[in-house]
Design a protein around this motif. Structure first.
Motif, PDB file in Angstrom:
ATOM      1  N   ALA A   1       0.829  -1.209   0.000  1.00 26.47           N
ATOM      2  CA  ALA A   1       0.000   0.000   0.000  1.00 26.47           C
ATOM      3  C   ALA A   1       0.859   1.253   0.000  1.00 26.47           C
ATOM      4  O   ALA A   1       0.466   2.276  -0.590  1.00 26.47           O
ATOM      5  N   THR A   2       2.014   1.212   0.633  1.00 27.83           N
ATOM      6  CA  THR A   2       2.901   2.374   0.653  1.00 27.83           C
ATOM      7  C   THR A   2       3.293   2.786  -0.758  1.00 27.83           C
ATOM      8  O   THR A   2       3.330   3.975  -1.094  1.00 27.83           O
ATOM      9  N   VAL A   3       3.595   1.790  -1.604  1.00 26.39           N
ATOM     10  CA  VAL A   3       3.984   2.085  -2.982  1.00 26.39           C
ATOM     11  C   VAL A   3       2.827   2.756  -3.725  1.00 26.39           C
ATOM     12  O   VAL A   3       3.009   3.760  -4.418  1.00 26.39           O
ATOM     13  N   GLY A   4       1.628   2.197  -3.593  1.00 26.00           N
ATOM     14  CA  GLY A   4       0.480   2.770  -4.283  1.00 26.00           C
ATOM     15  C   GLY A   4       0.166   4.180  -3.833  1.00 26.00           C
ATOM     16  O   GLY A   4      -0.113   5.064  -4.653  1.00 26.00           O
ATOM     17  N   LEU A   5       0.230   4.422  -2.525  1.00 27.33           N
ATOM     18  CA  LEU A   5      -0.056   5.752  -2.002  1.00 27.33           C
ATOM     19  C   LEU A   5       1.007   6.760  -2.428  1.00 27.33           C
ATOM     20  O   LEU A   5       0.706   7.930  -2.689  1.00 27.33           O
ATOM     21  N   ALA A   6       2.256   6.320  -2.494  1.00 27.87           N
ATOM     22  CA  ALA A   6       3.334   7.219  -2.905  1.00 27.87           C
ATOM     23  C   ALA A   6       3.179   7.641  -4.362  1.00 27.87           C
ATOM     24  O   ALA A   6       3.417   8.798  -4.712  1.00 27.87           O
ATOM     25  N   MET A   7       2.753   6.716  -5.227  1.00 27.62           N
ATOM     26  CA  MET A   7       2.711   6.994  -6.658  1.00 27.62           C
ATOM     27  C   MET A   7       1.435   7.688  -7.112  1.00 27.62           C
ATOM     28  O   MET A   7       1.433   8.320  -8.176  1.00 27.62           O
ATOM     29  N   PHE A   8       0.355   7.567  -6.376  1.00 30.23           N
ATOM     30  CA  PHE A   8      -0.933   8.122  -6.810  1.00 30.23           C
ATOM     31  C   PHE A   8      -0.799   9.592  -7.181  1.00 30.23           C
ATOM     32  O   PHE A   8      -0.195  10.365  -6.443  1.00 30.23           O
ATOM     33  N   PRO A   9      -1.354  10.020  -8.336  1.00 26.43           N
ATOM     34  CA  PRO A   9      -2.219   9.279  -9.273  1.00 26.43           C
ATOM     35  C   PRO A   9      -1.477   8.612 -10.439  1.00 26.43           C
ATOM     36  O   PRO A   9      -2.105   8.209 -11.413  1.00 26.43           O
ATOM     37  N   ILE A  10      -0.150   8.508 -10.352  1.00 26.89           N
ATOM     38  CA  ILE A  10       0.616   7.863 -11.415  1.00 26.89           C
ATOM     39  C   ILE A  10       0.469   6.348 -11.312  1.00 26.89           C
ATOM     40  O   ILE A  10       0.551   5.781 -10.215  1.00 26.89           O
ATOM     41  N   LEU A  11       0.260   5.691 -12.434  1.00 25.62           N
ATOM     42  CA  LEU A  11       0.236   4.225 -12.492  1.00 25.62           C
ATOM     43  C   LEU A  11       1.579   3.673 -12.951  1.00 25.62           C
ATOM     44  O   LEU A  11       2.125   2.761 -12.337  1.00 25.62           O
ATOM     45  N   LEU A  12       2.098   4.207 -14.039  1.00 23.84           N
ATOM     46  CA  LEU A  12       3.374   3.761 -14.583  1.00 23.84           C
ATOM     47  C   LEU A  12       4.089   4.959 -15.198  1.00 23.84           C
ATOM     48  O   LEU A  12       3.675   5.459 -16.250  1.00 23.84           O
ATOM     49  N   PRO A  13       5.146   5.458 -14.558  1.00 23.04           N
ATOM     50  CA  PRO A  13       5.847   6.628 -15.092  1.00 23.04           C
ATOM     51  C   PRO A  13       6.786   6.242 -16.235  1.00 23.04           C
ATOM     52  O   PRO A  13       7.326   5.143 -16.268  1.00 23.04           O
TER      53      PRO A  13
ATOM     54  N   ASN B   1      10.184   9.731 -21.382  1.00 29.06           N
ATOM     55  CA  ASN B   1       9.316  10.850 -21.737  1.00 29.06           C
ATOM     56  C   ASN B   1       8.255  10.985 -20.650  1.00 29.06           C
ATOM     57  O   ASN B   1       7.146  10.456 -20.784  1.00 29.06           O
ATOM     58  N   PRO B   2       8.573  11.681 -19.561  1.00 32.51           N
ATOM     59  CA  PRO B   2       7.656  11.729 -18.412  1.00 32.51           C
ATOM     60  C   PRO B   2       6.239  12.155 -18.762  1.00 32.51           C
ATOM     61  O   PRO B   2       5.278  11.705 -18.126  1.00 32.51           O
ATOM     62  N   GLY B   3       6.072  13.001 -19.762  1.00 33.99           N
ATOM     63  CA  GLY B   3       4.744  13.440 -20.137  1.00 33.99           C
ATOM     64  C   GLY B   3       3.860  12.336 -20.662  1.00 33.99           C
ATOM     65  O   GLY B   3       2.636  12.483 -20.716  1.00 33.99           O
ATOM     66  N   HIS B   4       4.463  11.205 -21.045  1.00 33.05           N
ATOM     67  CA  HIS B   4       3.691  10.072 -21.556  1.00 33.05           C
ATOM     68  C   HIS B   4       3.381   9.042 -20.464  1.00 33.05           C
ATOM     69  O   HIS B   4       2.884   7.957 -20.768  1.00 33.05           O
ATOM     70  N   SER B   5       3.682   9.376 -19.230  1.00 29.41           N
ATOM     71  CA  SER B   5       3.384   8.469 -18.113  1.00 29.41           C
ATOM     72  C   SER B   5       1.895   8.162 -18.053  1.00 29.41           C
ATOM     73  O   SER B   5       1.059   8.971 -18.461  1.00 29.41           O
ATOM     74  N   LEU B   6       1.576   7.004 -17.518  1.00 32.75           N
ATOM     75  CA  LEU B   6       0.177   6.593 -17.368  1.00 32.75           C
ATOM     76  C   LEU B   6      -0.318   6.982 -15.983  1.00 32.75           C
ATOM     77  O   LEU B   6       0.360   6.737 -14.982  1.00 32.75           O
ATOM     78  N   ALA B   7      -1.497   7.567 -15.934  1.00 29.74           N
ATOM     79  CA  ALA B   7      -2.072   8.017 -14.669  1.00 29.74           C
ATOM     80  C   ALA B   7      -3.486   7.470 -14.509  1.00 29.74           C
ATOM     81  O   ALA B   7      -4.118   7.023 -15.472  1.00 29.74           O
ATOM     82  N   VAL B   8      -3.975   7.504 -13.289  1.00 32.44           N
ATOM     83  CA  VAL B   8      -5.311   6.998 -12.987  1.00 32.44           C
ATOM     84  C   VAL B   8      -6.370   7.712 -13.819  1.00 32.44           C
ATOM     85  O   VAL B   8      -7.351   7.098 -14.245  1.00 32.44           O
ATOM     86  N   PHE B   9      -6.174   8.998 -14.091  1.00 32.88           N
ATOM     87  CA  PHE B   9      -7.203   9.793 -14.755  1.00 32.88           C
ATOM     88  C   PHE B   9      -7.092   9.799 -16.280  1.00 32.88           C
ATOM     89  O   PHE B   9      -7.907  10.431 -16.942  1.00 32.88           O
TER      90      PHE B   9
END
Length: 384
Positions: free
Chosen positions: A309-321, A325-333
């Motif tokens: 859970a620590t990992v998920g809370l730290a990364m939210f809302p990012i799913l996969l950075p 190309n950071p702008g192409h990272s995947l996010a929850v939204f």
């Protein structure tokens, strides 16, 4: 209320939570299976003792792996872009995990088909490899996720992965793999002390005490790495449109070494989760020493839950950075399926998840009790 639960913004967050629940469910259940398999050469010295260890998980390992299948299915259906990038980018690593996971059920089924010691030793080694490799690789995957993965999208949203297997096996990712391995070894030892009798339980108690302390130290050390910015960090800097289109290219993300701590600084109550990630393994170590079997297993489960859970809370809302190309990272939204897909999946989950949980609870209730050499001998060829 129902309208609120079924709007696009809420559905995305719900499915982020459910993905975490499924991954934690897999680690908490199939995790002790992998822990027992990894411990097999160290806690069982004779064929009878190895049969005791194997039979503590033999009746439940297949059901426990359902969580892994559900997790993969949830990623495929709810987060298709995440599925495409992770399963293609991590293909060789996933292939190693798949080979290991294939070895495990074959070892379970064939190990006791012949009394030949060489035959059984070979399958015991396969069971060890089939348990230790996934425990390590899953942690390596988390480590790479925290650092960022080299991928980008073309203008028509076709994902391009730019990494390699050896790039995945970098020092920081391997460090996270060791955290995962130590955590699941502790979990397996807690299960063995809870379910096994005799020398198997005694040796598991000794190994579990050490591995629990190692887990706490490694996890705390990982926190220091995050604090120093060595495990990366990514932050969304553009306005977040929670009910917007699923297009990862319409936001701005920057690499920031302290970004993985931002949610904890913004919401100080969240610090309880990583604190428990350190404290729970130490409580498990104390439980091993005090021979409090039930409390030790509960503490081990708490450690698994809070570390993940620590990992998920730290990364939210990012799913996969994306590290390239950071702008192409995947996010929850911006990486989910459509609202209709998430809604229909949630309805199915509300119906079938309680049935799965009820059946699982019933199975564990039926199989309640300890496993010893006498019970294995009495079962004869019907036991593993």
């Amino acid at each position: 209320m129902i309208e609120f639960l079924l709007n696009y913004e809420t559905l995305r967050v719900i499915w982020w939570i459910l993905l975490g629940v499924l991954l934690i469910g897999f680690a908490a259940t199939d995790g002790f299976d992998m822990g027992v398999g990894t411990l097999l050469p160290f806690v069982a010295k004779t064929d009878a003792e190895r049969r005791v260890a194997i039979n503590t998980i033999g009746p439940v390992w297949e059901g426990n792996q359902v969580w892994f299948i559900l997790g993969g299915g949830a990623i495929f259906a709810a987060w298709p872009a995440l599925y495409a990038i992770s399963f293609s980018g991590f293909y060789l690593a996933m292939f190693l995990v798949l080979l290991a996971l294939i070895m495990r059920p074959v070892a379970f089924k064939y190990r006791s088909k012949r009394p030949d010691p060489a035959w059984r030793t070979g399958w015991d080694r396969a069971l060890f490899v089939g348990s230790a490799v996934p425990a390590l690789i899953f942690g390596v995957a988390i480590g790479n996720t925290l650092q960022g993965v080299p991928f980008h999208f073309t203008p028509d949203l076709r994902p391009i992965y730019e990494g390699s297997l050896f790039g995945l096996l970098n020092p920081l990712a391997l460090y996270c793999g060791l955290v995962s391995l130590a955590m699941l070894v502790t979990h397996g030892a807690a299960w063995l002390t809870f379910k096994a009798e005799g020398m198997v339980a005694k040796r598991a108690r000794a190994v579990g005490t050490r591995s629990a302390i190692i887990t706490a130290v490694l996890f705390a050390g990982g926190g220091v790495l995050v604090w120093l910015g060595l495990l990366g960090g990514y932050q969304v800097t553009s306005p977040i449109v929670w009910d917007g289109p699923s297009n990862p290219l319409i936001k701005t993300v920057v690499a920031d070494g302290g970004a993985w701590l931002a949610n904890f600084h913004a919401h100080p109550m969240l610090w309880i989760v990583p604190a428990l990630g350190v404290a729970a393994p130490l409580l498990a170590a104390a439980g091993f020493r005090a021979r409090l079997e039930g409390w030790t297993f509960i503490a081990s489960n708490l450690g698994v839950v809070t570390i993940i859970a620590t990992v998920g809370l730290a990364m939210f809302p990012i799913l996969l950075p994306s590290s390239s190309n950071p702008g192409h990272s995947l996010a929850v939204f911006d990486a989910s399926s459509s609202r209709a897909t998430l809604r229909n999946m949630l309805i199915a989950t509300v119906i079938f998840m309680p049935l799965i949980l009820a059946y699982t609870a019933w199975v564990y209730r039926v199989l309640w009790g300890k496993v010893g050499e006498k019970s294995v001998e009495k079962a004869g060829s019907s036991a593993y």
